[in-house]
Scaffold this motif. Structure first.
Motif, mmCIF file in Angstrom:
data_model
loop_
_atom_site.group_PDB
_atom_site.id
_atom_site.type_symbol
_atom_site.label_atom_id
_atom_site.label_comp_id
_atom_site.label_asym_id
_atom_site.label_seq_id
_atom_site.Cartn_x
_atom_site.Cartn_y
_atom_site.Cartn_z
ATOM 1 N N ILE A 185 60.854 39.905 29.573
ATOM 2 C CA ILE A 185 60.505 38.746 28.758
ATOM 3 C C ILE A 185 59.741 39.165 27.509
ATOM 4 C CG2 ILE A 185 59.224 36.560 28.706
ATOM 5 C CD1 ILE A 185 59.634 36.391 31.729
ATOM 6 N N VAL A 186 58.808 40.099 27.686
ATOM 7 C CA VAL A 186 57.970 40.574 26.578
ATOM 8 C C VAL A 186 58.288 42.039 26.334
ATOM 9 C CG1 VAL A 186 55.612 40.919 25.752
ATOM 10 C CG2 VAL A 186 56.157 38.931 27.182
ATOM 11 N N ALA A 187 58.976 42.323 25.249
ATOM 12 C CA ALA A 187 59.480 43.678 24.990
ATOM 13 C C ALA A 187 58.359 44.703 24.852
ATOM 14 C CB ALA A 187 60.341 43.675 23.727
ATOM 15 N N ASN A 188 57.205 44.307 24.304
ATOM 16 C CA ASN A 188 56.120 45.259 24.081
ATOM 17 C C ASN A 188 55.024 45.156 25.144
ATOM 18 O OD1 ASN A 188 55.300 42.758 23.219
ATOM 19 N ND2 ASN A 188 54.031 43.530 21.532
ATOM 20 N N ALA A 189 55.376 44.673 26.327
ATOM 21 C CA ALA A 189 54.406 44.651 27.429
ATOM 22 C C ALA A 189 53.934 46.069 27.730
ATOM 23 C CB ALA A 189 55.045 44.028 28.672
ATOM 24 N N GLN A 190 52.660 46.198 28.068
ATOM 25 C CA GLN A 190 52.073 47.526 28.285
ATOM 26 C C GLN A 190 51.888 47.805 29.769
ATOM 27 O OE1 GLN A 190 48.521 48.237 25.817
ATOM 28 N NE2 GLN A 190 48.985 46.286 24.845
ATOM 29 N N LYS A 191 52.162 49.036 30.160
ATOM 30 C CA LYS A 191 51.902 49.428 31.536
ATOM 31 C C LYS A 191 50.415 49.716 31.712
ATOM 32 C CE LYS A 191 53.099 53.470 33.352
ATOM 33 N NZ LYS A 191 53.966 54.540 33.905
ATOM 34 N N LEU A 192 49.858 49.220 32.811
ATOM 35 C CA LEU A 192 48.446 49.429 33.099
ATOM 36 C C LEU A 192 48.262 50.708 33.905
ATOM 37 C CD1 LEU A 192 47.637 45.774 34.213
ATOM 38 C CD2 LEU A 192 47.048 46.813 32.011
ATOM 39 N N ASP A 193 47.261 51.480 33.541
ATOM 40 C CA ASP A 193 46.935 52.682 34.324
ATOM 41 C C ASP A 193 46.258 52.301 35.629
ATOM 42 O OD1 ASP A 193 47.935 54.405 32.374
ATOM 43 O OD2 ASP A 193 46.020 54.460 31.301
ATOM 44 N N ILE A 194 45.451 51.241 35.568
ATOM 45 C CA ILE A 194 44.635 50.850 36.722
ATOM 46 C C ILE A 194 44.357 49.355 36.649
ATOM 47 C CG2 ILE A 194 42.465 51.369 35.517
ATOM 48 C CD1 ILE A 194 41.427 52.457 38.218
ATOM 49 N N ILE A 195 44.219 48.733 37.803
ATOM 50 C CA ILE A 195 43.903 47.313 37.880
ATOM 51 C C ILE A 195 43.107 47.069 39.160
ATOM 52 C CG2 ILE A 195 46.075 46.728 39.054
ATOM 53 C CD1 ILE A 195 46.092 44.088 37.465
ATOM 54 N N SER A 196 42.214 46.094 39.127
ATOM 55 C CA SER A 196 41.388 45.815 40.302
ATOM 56 C C SER A 196 42.175 45.000 41.325
ATOM 57 C CB SER A 196 40.128 45.045 39.900
ATOM 58 O OG SER A 196 40.460 43.726 39.509
ATOM 59 N N PHE A 197 41.698 45.042 42.576
ATOM 60 C CA PHE A 197 42.323 44.243 43.628
ATOM 61 C C PHE A 197 42.335 42.763 43.258
ATOM 62 C CE2 PHE A 197 41.026 47.670 46.810
ATOM 63 C CZ PHE A 197 42.325 48.118 46.997
ATOM 64 N N ASP A 198 41.195 42.258 42.759
ATOM 65 C CA ASP A 198 41.096 40.830 42.452
ATOM 66 C C ASP A 198 42.102 40.427 41.377
ATOM 67 O OD1 ASP A 198 39.113 40.371 44.301
ATOM 68 O OD2 ASP A 198 37.475 40.628 42.882
ATOM 69 N N GLU A 199 42.220 41.245 40.337
ATOM 70 C CA GLU A 199 43.180 40.939 39.274
ATOM 71 C C GLU A 199 44.614 41.020 39.791
ATOM 72 O OE1 GLU A 199 40.899 42.478 35.250
ATOM 73 O OE2 GLU A 199 41.598 43.963 36.696
ATOM 74 N N MET A 200 44.903 42.046 40.588
ATOM 75 C CA MET A 200 46.256 42.202 41.121
ATOM 76 C C MET A 200 46.595 41.067 42.083
ATOM 77 S SD MET A 200 48.931 44.109 40.873
ATOM 78 C CE MET A 200 50.128 42.814 41.153
ATOM 79 N N LEU A 201 45.615 40.631 42.859
ATOM 80 C CA LEU A 201 45.848 39.536 43.796
ATOM 81 C C LEU A 201 46.200 38.261 43.042
ATOM 82 C CD1 LEU A 201 45.899 38.460 46.648
ATOM 83 C CD2 LEU A 201 43.422 38.123 46.524
ATOM 84 N N GLU A 202 45.493 37.997 41.950
ATOM 85 C CA GLU A 202 45.816 36.820 41.137
ATOM 86 C C GLU A 202 47.220 36.945 40.543
ATOM 87 O OE1 GLU A 202 44.426 34.086 40.932
ATOM 88 O OE2 GLU A 202 42.266 34.218 41.121
#
Length: 406
Positions: A185-202
């Protein structure tokens, strides 16, 4: 020597070439001196194909028999992968969910893991075998096969990692990590190196399809660090863990959409104490999750109660409410599935003002109407028309790219 749990999704094992590719990944991990437990999903669209076969027989399949049927998909994958590893000279054994010790409650189709008896798993690992487990399934107190719901293989893998105190839990998919938005959907979406459990759960709860939300809950509860990476592209993935060092100005970690939602409206309900309880206790008894709730008071002392539920349960909820309309005195119950939920998630929202207004501004500038809004400390969700959802994700992502400093 480390113990590594590796999970491979349906696209990773969908055909001969993909299975052999997975076997090479697993074999290398084992050859490097590690103990390896592998969890596999059903091949490709196997689960959907099995559901279609059931639908040819009946539109209302018995829940127990449906779980018996659906569990066969993962069993095919585990046996084929074990054979592939054997052909490469690696000692491997496949185990069904119940052979691996998964004990669940009695809820067919969306069972919860109650216990994992690791005796068989540990015994096979002690023999230096690669253990391949059918994900998504277990057994209940009646010795009946149960399944854990869509994406349940993620939960199976995290449960094994937690129970065996694994050193690493890797979730292999057809994408190379977790992105700030769906790259389709978003061509320039960025890959995350790291994310917290709370953010990933949301993100998982709000429509991101990389991880099942229950698997993230389990990983957070037992402190299982996850790595999401590609089975096809050998590059660094995304780490999901408890504590994340916040990058300066990195407010938003992701923008998601969920088109599998429905808005239910109960019209002209008396504006008196206890009405909301009567409505939502009925919905709770049906074990349907309610997300966004809005009460709009009108003239004549009445109000409309508006809320969202999973689209697949909307008709069922409407029927239930209509049958009980006399209990709370509403005039009519309506629902619409022509909607989508667009959400932004980021722990940085807690300490920065203007995050919500930027989202609303972006949608206003794009002439996209907001029907409902819900917020928490690390998320904002809005309901928009379904045909405007992709554009909403794009404009909101662009707005937060500016705020994130990209």
């Amino acid at each position: 020597m480390a113990l590594i749990v590796q999970k491979f999704g349906g696209s990773s094992v969908r055909d001969y070439e993909r299975i052999m590719n997975v076997a090479r990944i697993v074999g290398k991990t084992y050859a490097d001196g590690n103990d390896v437990a592998v969890v596999v999903s059903a091949q490709g669209d196997t689960t959907d194909d099995l559901l279609e076969k059931a639908a040819q027989i009946t539109q209302h399949p018995n829940a127990r028999e449906l779980d018996v049927l659906l569990s066969t998909g993962e069993q095919i994958s585990m046996a084929l992968l074990s054979m592939a590893l054997g052909e490469m000279g690696y000692p491997a054994i496949s185990l069904t969910g119940w052979q691996a010790g998964f004990e669940t409650n009695r809820s067919y189709g969306r069972a919860r893991i109650k216990n994992l008896n690791t005796e068989r798993l540990q015994s096979e690992l002690d023999k230096r075998r690669i253990v391949i487990v059918a994900g998504f399934q277990g057994i209940n107190v009646n010795d009946d096969i149960t399944t854990l719901g869509r994406g349940g293989s993620d939960t199976s893998a995290v449960a094994i990692a937690a129970a065996l105190n694994a050193d690493k839990c890797q979730i292999y998919t057809d994408v190379d990590g977790i992105y700030t938005a769906d790259p389709r959907i978003v061509a320039n979406a960025q890959k995350l190196d790291i994310i917290s459990f709370d953010e990933m759960l949301e993100l998982a709860t709000l429509g991101a399809q990389v991880l099942q939300n229950r698997s993230v809950e389990l990983a957070k509860k037992y402190g299982v660090e996850l790595e999401v990476l590609s089975s096809l592209d050998p590059v660094k993935g995304t780490i999901v863990r408890e504590v994340v060092d916040m990058k300066e100005g990195m407010l938003i970690k992701g923008v998601t959409k969920d088109e599998k939602v429905a808005v239910i409206t109960i019209l002209d309900v008396p504006d008196v104490p206890g009405i909301s309880f009567k409505v939502f206790s009925l919905v709770a008894q049906a074990k349907v999750n309610v997300d966004i709730i809005l009460q709009a008071t009108g003239r004549g002392g009445n109000k409309d109660i508006i809320f969202t539920v999973p689209a697949a349960r909307a008709e069922e909820v409407c029927t239930l409410l209509r049958e009980n309309l006399s209990r709370f005195g509403g005039r009519e119950v309506e629902y619409s599935t022509d909607v989508a939920k667009v959400s932004v998630v980021g722990a940085g929202m807690q300490s920065h003002s203007g995050v919500a207004s930027r989202m609303f501004e972006a949608l206003y500038e794009a002439n996209i109407n907001i029907q409902m809004v819900a917020t928490s400390e690390i998320k904002i969700s809005v309901i928009v028309k379904k045909d405007e959802a992709d554009r909403a994700v794009q404009v909101v992502h662009a707005a937060y790219e500016e705020m994130n400093g990209h």
